[in-house]
Design an enzyme around this catalytic site. Sequence first.
Site, short mmCIF file in Angstrom:
data_model
loop_
_atom_site.label_atom_id
_atom_site.label_comp_id
_atom_site.label_asym_id
_atom_site.label_seq_id
_atom_site.Cartn_x
_atom_site.Cartn_y
_atom_site.Cartn_z
N GLU A 23 0.85 -1.19 0.00
CA GLU A 23 0.00 0.00 0.00
C GLU A 23 0.88 1.24 0.00
OE1 GLU A 23 -2.77 -3.08 1.61
OE2 GLU A 23 -0.78 -2.42 2.28
N THR A 24 0.42 2.28 -0.65
CA THR A 24 1.03 3.60 -0.58
C THR A 24 0.02 4.52 0.09
OG1 THR A 24 2.28 3.23 -2.63
CG2 THR A 24 2.01 5.51 -1.91
#
Length: 281
Positions: A23-24
């Site tokens: 995830e960012t």
Amino acid sequence: MDNAHNLTEQQMQHIAHVMNLSETAFFLKDPEAEFSLRYFTPTVEVPLCGHATIASMSWAFKNKQDLKPGKHSLRTKAGLLQIIIQEDSSILLGMPLPVYSEDVPTKQQILESLNIKEEQLIPDMPMFAVSTGLNNVFVPLKSLADVNNLKPNLEQIKELSVKHKLTAYHVFTFETVEKECFAHTRNFAPAAGIDEDPATGTASGAFLGYLFKIGKLKAGSVKFEQGVELGMHSVIQGKIECQEDGNLAKIFIGGVASIMDKKEVAYQLNKNGFCFKVKMT
């Protein structure tokens, strides 16, 4: 990513795709909360991500001089949540209370998609779904070797996850590498663009709800280990608080973040639209 309030959803998704992390996270502005985060896997946005929250708030604590230990508010698409920054720099995230569901693949489908046999399951332990932000089905295996040696059919897991509105399979055993840990886990989320996640805060929060539901945990603190098979050993802290009558009151997950590497993102708008480049630093 700091100061992302000027980015569109499409631009954030594009950055997450190129970054190619589980995830960012993107810091935004919110009038009702001290912090606001949105989370993107390489392929989709998710309402909440535990380990990305811990990492983001650890970064904020180290880089924003006015941010002090204590309780803080965080806006996510899973709701307004509580963050606790502790004196040792560890971060606790208050999770939404668990939601339980029996809408999961059949036992045979789970066995086939994980390429395991029924005798590898812990007898009399149920497999059902729990969400504290993201929906996970929990699969109990007898031994550490069984979990270490999994060869999942990711395409089949993806199909079943989409059908049953699951984010991931969370496979666990009570045999651990580290004695201080309560369980050893692996998380497979191909439907979210993540073949395997080395550390999953939302699933760990749901795991606390699962263990509380079946009577394996009551109020107190525990640790889970994850990511060992990927060479990214993570220890995730979990905490359950109960009401005076013994019912579940709060769930927290947390930990201490470590910098793995740094990437500098430069972006601009040109005549062809949005473009950017990623530089390793």
